[in-house]
Write an enzyme that holds these catalytic residues in place. Structure first.
Site, PDB file in Angstrom:
ATOM      1  N   GLN A 282      41.605  31.507  44.554  1.00  0.00           N
ATOM      2  CA  GLN A 282      40.681  31.646  45.055  1.00  0.00           C
ATOM      3  C   GLN A 282      39.922  30.170  45.075  1.00  0.00           C
ATOM      4  O   GLN A 282      38.744  30.149  46.379  1.00  0.00           O
ATOM      5  CB  GLN A 282      40.178  33.216  45.487  1.00  0.00           C
ATOM      6  CG  GLN A 282      40.292  34.434  45.375  1.00  0.00           C
ATOM      7  CD  GLN A 282      39.671  35.174  44.937  1.00  0.00           C
ATOM      8  OE1 GLN A 282      40.352  35.561  43.956  1.00  0.00           O
ATOM      9  NE2 GLN A 282      39.084  35.982  45.716  1.00  0.00           N
TER      10      GLN A 282
ATOM     11  N   HIS B 135      49.800  30.308  55.441  1.00  0.00           N
ATOM     12  CA  HIS B 135      50.833  29.368  56.540  1.00  0.00           C
ATOM     13  C   HIS B 135      51.852  29.965  58.205  1.00  0.00           C
ATOM     14  O   HIS B 135      51.894  29.267  59.017  1.00  0.00           O
ATOM     15  CB  HIS B 135      51.529  28.538  55.907  1.00  0.00           C
ATOM     16  CG  HIS B 135      50.337  27.680  55.395  1.00  0.00           C
ATOM     17  ND1 HIS B 135      50.937  26.667  54.192  1.00  0.00           N
ATOM     18  CD2 HIS B 135      49.735  27.460  54.781  1.00  0.00           C
ATOM     19  CE1 HIS B 135      49.749  26.485  53.533  1.00  0.00           C
ATOM     20  NE2 HIS B 135      49.222  26.615  53.576  1.00  0.00           N
TER      21      HIS B 135
ATOM     22  N   ASP C  80      43.550  26.832  51.728  1.00  0.00           N
ATOM     23  CA  ASP C  80      44.390  25.293  51.283  1.00  0.00           C
ATOM     24  C   ASP C  80      43.150  24.247  50.451  1.00  0.00           C
ATOM     25  O   ASP C  80      43.503  23.288  49.931  1.00  0.00           O
ATOM     26  CB  ASP C  80      44.369  24.683  52.242  1.00  0.00           C
ATOM     27  CG  ASP C  80      46.055  25.581  53.110  1.00  0.00           C
ATOM     28  OD1 ASP C  80      46.601  26.210  52.572  1.00  0.00           O
ATOM     29  OD2 ASP C  80      46.307  24.578  53.519  1.00  0.00           O
TER      30      ASP C  80
ATOM     31  N   ARG D 109      36.319  33.270  33.004  1.00  0.00           N
ATOM     32  CA  ARG D 109      37.496  34.289  33.500  1.00  0.00           C
ATOM     33  C   ARG D 109      38.436  33.054  34.104  1.00  0.00           C
ATOM     34  O   ARG D 109      37.837  32.965  34.825  1.00  0.00           O
ATOM     35  CB  ARG D 109      37.606  35.449  33.182  1.00  0.00           C
ATOM     36  CG  ARG D 109      39.276  35.927  33.519  1.00  0.00           C
ATOM     37  CD  ARG D 109      38.335  37.952  34.212  1.00  0.00           C
ATOM     38  NE  ARG D 109      39.519  37.896  34.493  1.00  0.00           N
ATOM     39  CZ  ARG D 109      40.151  39.024  35.841  1.00  0.00           C
ATOM     40  NH1 ARG D 109      39.411  39.443  36.182  1.00  0.00           N
ATOM     41  NH2 ARG D 109      41.929  38.976  36.173  1.00  0.00           N
TER      42      ARG D 109
ATOM     43  N   HIS E   2      47.573  36.015  38.584  1.00  0.00           N
ATOM     44  CA  HIS E   2      46.388  36.539  39.362  1.00  0.00           C
ATOM     45  C   HIS E   2      46.305  36.476  41.099  1.00  0.00           C
ATOM     46  O   HIS E   2      46.797  35.866  41.941  1.00  0.00           O
ATOM     47  CB  HIS E   2      45.001  35.831  39.328  1.00  0.00           C
ATOM     48  CG  HIS E   2      43.665  36.814  39.794  1.00  0.00           C
ATOM     49  ND1 HIS E   2      42.883  36.537  39.127  1.00  0.00           N
ATOM     50  CD2 HIS E   2      43.436  37.354  41.152  1.00  0.00           C
ATOM     51  CE1 HIS E   2      41.740  37.999  39.840  1.00  0.00           C
ATOM     52  NE2 HIS E   2      42.191  38.045  41.231  1.00  0.00           N
TER      53      HIS E   2
ATOM     54  N   ASN F 221      46.345  40.112  36.640  1.00  0.00           N
ATOM     55  CA  ASN F 221      44.829  41.046  37.101  1.00  0.00           C
ATOM     56  C   ASN F 221      45.203  41.503  38.294  1.00  0.00           C
ATOM     57  O   ASN F 221      46.027  41.398  39.299  1.00  0.00           O
ATOM     58  CB  ASN F 221      43.638  39.803  37.689  1.00  0.00           C
ATOM     59  CG  ASN F 221      43.125  40.756  38.702  1.00  0.00           C
ATOM     60  OD1 ASN F 221      42.245  40.808  37.990  1.00  0.00           O
ATOM     61  ND2 ASN F 221      43.196  40.096  40.034  1.00  0.00           N
ATOM     62  N   GLU F 222      44.354  42.928  38.069  1.00  0.00           N
ATOM     63  CA  GLU F 222      44.179  44.295  39.060  1.00  0.00           C
ATOM     64  C   GLU F 222      46.387  44.194  39.435  1.00  0.00           C
ATOM     65  O   GLU F 222      46.563  44.053  40.581  1.00  0.00           O
ATOM     66  CB  GLU F 222      43.812  44.131  39.893  1.00  0.00           C
ATOM     67  CG  GLU F 222      42.082  43.881  40.017  1.00  0.00           C
ATOM     68  CD  GLU F 222      41.421  43.875  40.600  1.00  0.00           C
ATOM     69  OE1 GLU F 222      42.010  43.483  42.385  1.00  0.00           O
ATOM     70  OE2 GLU F 222      40.380  43.657  40.705  1.00  0.00           O
TER      71      GLU F 222
ATOM     72  N   ASN G 114      38.455  45.634  35.716  1.00  0.00           N
ATOM     73  CA  ASN G 114      37.518  45.487  36.912  1.00  0.00           C
ATOM     74  C   ASN G 114      37.600  46.941  37.722  1.00  0.00           C
ATOM     75  O   ASN G 114      38.234  47.473  37.738  1.00  0.00           O
ATOM     76  CB  ASN G 114      38.704  44.775  37.880  1.00  0.00           C
ATOM     77  CG  ASN G 114      38.922  43.523  36.863  1.00  0.00           C
ATOM     78  OD1 ASN G 114      38.764  43.357  35.956  1.00  0.00           O
ATOM     79  ND2 ASN G 114      40.024  42.790  37.979  1.00  0.00           N
TER      80      ASN G 114
ATOM     81  N   TYR H  88      34.162  48.148  41.022  1.00  0.00           N
ATOM     82  CA  TYR H  88      32.919  47.815  41.851  1.00  0.00           C
ATOM     83  C   TYR H  88      32.821  49.147  42.198  1.00  0.00           C
ATOM     84  O   TYR H  88      31.290  48.724  42.313  1.00  0.00           O
ATOM     85  CB  TYR H  88      33.869  46.895  42.560  1.00  0.00           C
ATOM     86  CG  TYR H  88      34.149  45.436  42.191  1.00  0.00           C
ATOM     87  CD1 TYR H  88      32.703  44.865  42.290  1.00  0.00           C
ATOM     88  CD2 TYR H  88      35.308  45.351  41.644  1.00  0.00           C
ATOM     89  CE1 TYR H  88      33.809  43.333  42.004  1.00  0.00           C
ATOM     90  CE2 TYR H  88      35.779  43.911  41.693  1.00  0.00           C
ATOM     91  CZ  TYR H  88      35.193  43.074  41.777  1.00  0.00           C
ATOM     92  OH  TYR H  88      34.895  41.712  41.484  1.00  0.00           O
TER      93      TYR H  88
ATOM     94  N   GLU I 246      35.472  41.826  35.566  1.00  0.00           N
ATOM     95  CA  GLU I 246      35.539  42.369  36.708  1.00  0.00           C
ATOM     96  C   GLU I 246      34.100  42.872  37.374  1.00  0.00           C
ATOM     97  O   GLU I 246      34.040  43.896  37.312  1.00  0.00           O
ATOM     98  CB  GLU I 246      36.439  41.726  38.193  1.00  0.00           C
ATOM     99  CG  GLU I 246      37.313  40.447  37.980  1.00  0.00           C
ATOM    100  CD  GLU I 246      38.065  40.606  39.528  1.00  0.00           C
ATOM    101  OE1 GLU I 246      37.503  41.127  40.344  1.00  0.00           O
ATOM    102  OE2 GLU I 246      38.953  39.776  39.554  1.00  0.00           O
TER     103      GLU I 246
END
Length: 495
Positions: free
Chosen positions: A41, A61, A74, A99, A144, A188-189, A331, A333, A399
């Site tokens: 990310q 791509h 990218d 993190r 991740h 992660n997740e 995590n 939200y 998170e």
């Protein structure tokens, strides 16, 4: 700093009774604050200095239409070349920990340990050194979502071989970076990796095999986590003295009514959503949730399968996996309402049919740009559920955050943090939940997977139209900096 906290008080007054006053309790002295990011990310440099191709490179791509505005990672925030700017932002915030995740393909271009990319190793060593020099502890996630493409070409996570391949990768990483890193998270997740990646196909590698591929993915991944934990525990912990966990995410599921049926539906949903990954690792008895075992077996039989579509752990595997954590990483939200419904008709297998629970969000609450309702009390309830379900573990919230359009004056993000952290404080002081840390998502605006750059979670704004990827501080960063410095959500806190 006072100005932003004062603005917060005015906002709570102007926006009305739907908002609760922030807590004036002070966080415990040992409570740690951080921020979080992930390699794909933010790093960019997708093919620089010997890095291999991963499944997100491949998706962006070959199927750009699956990502908003045909975006990719990218370049992203160009942190591969600008990591010192990231360290400056972290230092300015005063965080205790950062993190971040490693790009497996940057370290091992083919995914296998026979070829180590020294430029990638050097990048992470330099980053860890800069963090340590500024008093910031790295909290490092091994995986991740960015599997090396050569490993996807042999089947990806549904292939049981990946448990051993991941274990080899983990051993390499512990050996390379373990002197600087004392807090490790294997995955992660994993629910997003498996359910979205191999079940409904909305995330890379975009394979649709719901009710089969997602379960096999999870089975391999959980065993991979356990192997990595035992490798650390037996080979590295005696000299490195670190900790290992896995990050499992969940929405809180609130019963849609006081009926026993809706309460059962909410419990079933969180068991299928969170317990799927958490129970084998965190529960004293290990194994998948019994409701999951029973329902998938029953539906599989009715669908004509010779055995359950949910793979089975042996007794030896259950013992090997359970307890493979040193803290619980969460995590979370948002909150959804769970409503009982008749079981879905027998037909095409799917995870959703196995669960057979209707979920929806309460539209009376404000929504973030990600479409998630802002329901702060869900934070306290999920923390309490985890505390009771898994025998009062130490919990680090790895998170939590709010999405908007990237504006610099981001009052709603300030309110989000104040309200969610208030519920963390209430869980600690009113309920006795052992929460020891909190990481805001995210340090800066970044590539948000299939949403591309259309939603922004950052404490810092990033100008993605500028080749320098200029970072600019937001109001929420100033507020969060004040919270970290004073361990307090308002101007003056009770000790």
């Amino acid at each position: 700093m006072y100005v932003v906290v004062h603005i917060l008080s005015i906002l709570f007054y102007l926006l009305g009774e739907s908002l609760s006053e922030p807590s004036n309790k002070k966080f415990p002295e040992n409570f740690q604050f951080g921020v979080a990011t992930a390699a794909y990310q933010i790093e960019g440099g997708w093919a620089d200095d010997g890095k291999g191709v991963n499944i997100w490179d491949q998706l962006a791509h070959t199927h750009p239409e699956k990502i908003a505005n045909n975006a990719s990672g990218d370049v992203a925030c160009d942190s591969y070349h600008r990591y010192m700017e990231d360290v400056e932002m972290l230092t300015n915030l005063g965080v205790n920990f950062y993190r971040l995740s490693l790009s497996w393909s940057r370290i091992l271009p083919t995914g296998y340990t026979n070829q180590i990319n020294e430029a990638g190793v050097e990048y992470y060593k330099n980053l860890f050194s800069a963090l340590k020099e500024n008093g910031i502890e790295p909290f490092v996630t091994l995986y991740h979502w960015d599997l090396p493409e050569p490993l996807q070409e042999i089947g990806g996570w549904p292939n049981p071989l990946l448990a051993d391949i991941f274990a080899d990768y983990a051993r390499t990483v512990f050996s390379l970076f373990g002197d600087d890193v004392k807090n490790w998270m294997t995955f992660n997740e994993p629910k997003q990796t498996c359910l979205a990646g191999y079940g409904v196909g909305t995330l890379a590698p975009s394979i649709s095999s719901s009710g089969i591929g997602d379960y096999q993915c999870a089975h391999t991944l959980i065993k991979a986590h356990a192997k990595a934990y035992h490798i650390y525990d037996e080979e590295f912990r005696p000299t490195q003295n670190g900790r290992v966990s896995i990050v499992v995410d969940t929405t809180w599921y609130e019963p849609a009514s006081d009926s026993d049926e809706d309460k059962e539906a909410a419990e079933r949903k969180i068991q299928f959503n969170y317990g799927w990954y958490a129970n084998p690792i965190y529960h004293p008895d290990g194994n998948y949730p019994q409701v999951m075992i029973d329902r998938v077996a029953d539906r599989s039989q009715k669908e004509g399968f010779p055995k359950s579509r949910l793979p089975e752990f042996s007794a030896e595997e259950i013992d090997y996996i359970k307890g493979t954590f040193d803290f619980l990483a969460l995590n979370t939200y948002t909150t959804e309402l769970a409503k009982w419904t008749n079981d879905y008709e027998i037909g095409t297998p799917s995870y959703d049919a196995d669960v057979s629970v209707s979920t929806y969000q309460d539209t009376s609450y404000n929504s973030s740009a990600a479409g998630w309702r802002v329901i702060p009390w869900g934070m306290r309830r999920v923390l309490n559920w985890i505390d009771q379900a898994y025998d009062h573990p130490e919990i680090v919230i790895t998170e939590n955050g709010y999405a908007d359009d990237g504006r610099l004056t981001d009052e709603n993000r300030i309110i989000y943090y104040a309200e969610y952290l208030t519920n963390v404080l209430e869980a600690i002081f009113e309920d006795g939940v052992n929460v020891t840390g909190y990481a805001a998502w995210s340090l800066m605006d970044n590539f948000e997977w299939t949403s591309g750059y259309t939603v922004k979670f950052g404490l810092y704004q990033v100008d993605f139209d500028n080749p320098n990827r200029t970072r600019t501080i937001k109001s929420s960063a100033i507020y969060y900096k004040n919270v970290i410095a004073n361990k307090c959500l308002v101007n003056t806190c009770e000790e």
